[in-house]
Design a protein around this motif. Structure first.
Motif, short mmCIF file in Angstrom:
data_model
loop_
_atom_site.label_atom_id
_atom_site.label_comp_id
_atom_site.label_asym_id
_atom_site.label_seq_id
_atom_site.Cartn_x
_atom_site.Cartn_y
_atom_site.Cartn_z
N ALA A 166 0.84 -1.19 0.00
CA ALA A 166 0.00 0.00 0.00
C ALA A 166 0.88 1.24 0.00
O ALA A 166 2.01 1.22 0.50
CB ALA A 166 -0.92 0.01 1.23
N LEU A 167 0.35 2.31 -0.57
CA LEU A 167 1.06 3.59 -0.59
C LEU A 167 2.46 3.45 -1.20
O LEU A 167 3.44 4.06 -0.75
CB LEU A 167 1.17 4.17 0.83
CG LEU A 167 -0.17 4.33 1.58
CD1 LEU A 167 0.06 4.80 3.00
CD2 LEU A 167 -1.08 5.29 0.82
N GLU A 168 2.56 2.59 -2.22
CA GLU A 168 3.81 2.35 -2.96
C GLU A 168 4.92 1.81 -2.06
O GLU A 168 6.11 2.01 -2.32
CB GLU A 168 4.28 3.64 -3.65
CG GLU A 168 3.28 4.17 -4.67
CD GLU A 168 3.77 5.40 -5.39
OE1 GLU A 168 4.81 5.95 -4.98
OE2 GLU A 168 3.11 5.81 -6.37
N LYS A 169 4.53 1.11 -1.00
CA LYS A 169 5.48 0.49 -0.09
C LYS A 169 4.98 -0.88 0.30
O LYS A 169 3.85 -1.27 -0.04
CB LYS A 169 5.67 1.35 1.18
CG LYS A 169 6.22 2.75 0.94
CD LYS A 169 6.29 3.52 2.25
CE LYS A 169 6.77 4.94 2.04
NZ LYS A 169 6.80 5.71 3.32
N GLN A 170 5.82 -1.62 1.02
CA GLN A 170 5.41 -2.86 1.64
C GLN A 170 5.50 -2.71 3.15
O GLN A 170 6.39 -2.02 3.67
CB GLN A 170 6.27 -4.03 1.15
CG GLN A 170 6.12 -4.32 -0.34
CD GLN A 170 6.76 -5.62 -0.75
OE1 GLN A 170 6.55 -6.65 -0.11
NE2 GLN A 170 7.53 -5.59 -1.82
N TRP A 171 4.60 -3.40 3.85
CA TRP A 171 4.48 -3.23 5.29
C TRP A 171 4.32 -4.59 5.97
O TRP A 171 3.68 -5.49 5.43
CB TRP A 171 3.25 -2.39 5.65
CG TRP A 171 3.10 -1.10 4.90
CD1 TRP A 171 2.77 -0.95 3.58
CD2 TRP A 171 3.26 0.22 5.43
NE1 TRP A 171 2.73 0.37 3.25
CE2 TRP A 171 3.01 1.13 4.35
CE3 TRP A 171 3.59 0.74 6.67
CZ2 TRP A 171 3.08 2.50 4.52
CZ3 TRP A 171 3.66 2.11 6.84
CH2 TRP A 171 3.41 2.98 5.77
N HIS A 172 4.92 -4.74 7.15
CA HIS A 172 4.51 -5.84 8.00
C HIS A 172 3.02 -5.67 8.30
O HIS A 172 2.55 -4.54 8.46
CB HIS A 172 5.28 -5.82 9.34
CG HIS A 172 6.73 -6.16 9.21
ND1 HIS A 172 7.72 -5.23 9.47
CD2 HIS A 172 7.35 -7.31 8.87
CE1 HIS A 172 8.90 -5.79 9.30
NE2 HIS A 172 8.72 -7.04 8.92
#
Length: 210
Positions: A166-172
Motif C-alpha cells: 500500500a502507498l507504494e510500499k510494503q508493510w509488516h
C-alpha cells in the motif's frame, strides 16, 4: 505475500574428460584406422586403444592436425585443447574463464570455488554454508536480509513473511495501522494517506459509511 526460496548448498564436482598424449610408432602388425576402417600399412597414431592414419589424426571439431599437441578424447572422438574446452569444460559464471580443476555447481551455473562468493560482501561460500539467490547472484544470509528483502514502510525492518502492499510500499501486517490511533485496517477498512503514512477515516476527519 513475500516468499523466500532457499537453493540447495553447492556441491563440488570434478572436471570431466581425459587428456591423451599421442605417439608415433613403426608398424609391426597391421592395425585398422578407426576413422576410415582401412589398414594402416606404414606409420600410425594411437590415442587410448584406437589407431589412426597420420592424416586422420585430427580434431573432430576444427580439423586441426593434433599429432604434436595435447589431445583430448571424449566419446570416441579426438579434440584439440581449445575445442575440448569449448565443448565440454564449464566456464566460471563470475570470471568467464574455463574451470580446469574443482568446480562448484550452483544456481544452474558453474563457478571456480574461490569465485562462488556472496554478491554483497564477497565472502566465499564453503560446503557447510547455505546461500540465497536473487537475479542470478548468490547472497549470504546477512546480505540477503540487508540488501534484497523489502523494508517495511512502518518500522524499516526487513519483511520475511507476508506483507501488505500500500502507498507504494510494503508493510509488516502488524505495522500497517493508523498512524494516529493504531487501529488496524483488517476487514477491508478504508484508509487515507497523510505524509505517506496510513490513517483511518475518523483520525483524518472523514465520516465512514456503515
Amino acid at each position: 505475500c513475500f516468499q523466500l526460496e532457499i537453493p540447495p548448498t553447492s556441491v563440488l564436482a570434478q572436471l570431466p574428460g581425459t587428456q591423451q598424449t599421442p605417439y608415433q610408432f613403426s608398424m609391426g602388425d597391421v592395425k585398422i584406422c578407426v576413422v576410415c576402417n582401412e589398414n594402416i600399412t606404414d606409420r600410425a597414431m594411437k590415442a587410448k586403444d584406437q589407431f589412426y592414419h597420420e592424416n586422420h589424426f585430427t580434431c573432430s571439431s576444427c580439423g586441426m592436425d593434433i599429432r604434436n599437441v595435447p589431445v583430448f578424447s571424449k566419446d570416441g572422438k579426438l579434440y584439440c585443447d581449445e575445442d575440448y574446452k569449448k565443448n565440454f569444460v564449464p566456464t566460471c559464471a563470475k570470471c568467464d574463464q574455463y574451470i580446469t580443476s574443482d568446480c562448484v555447481r550452483a544456481m544452474d551455473q558453474s563457478w571456480h570455488p574461490e569465485h562462488f562468493q556472496c554478491y554483497g560482501c564477497l565472502t566465499q561460500f564453503t560446503s557447510n554454508m547455505s546461500y540465497r539467490a536473487k537475479d542470478n547472484h548468490p547472497y549470504c544470509e546477512h546480505c540477503y536480509t540487508d540488501t534484497v528483502l523489502p523494508k517495511c514502510g512502518g518500522c524499516g525492518d526487513p519483511i520475511t513473511d507476508k506483507a501488505v502492499k500500500a502507498l507504494e510500499k510494503q508493510w509488516h501486517i502488524k505495522c500497517f495501522v493508523c498512524q494516529e490511533c493504531k487501529t488496524t485496517f483488517e476487514g477491508s477498512k478504508n484508509f487515507y494517506s497523510m505524509e505517506g503514512k496510513p490513517i483511518c477515516g475518523p483520525c483524518a476527519g472523514a465520516e465512514e459509511e456503515d
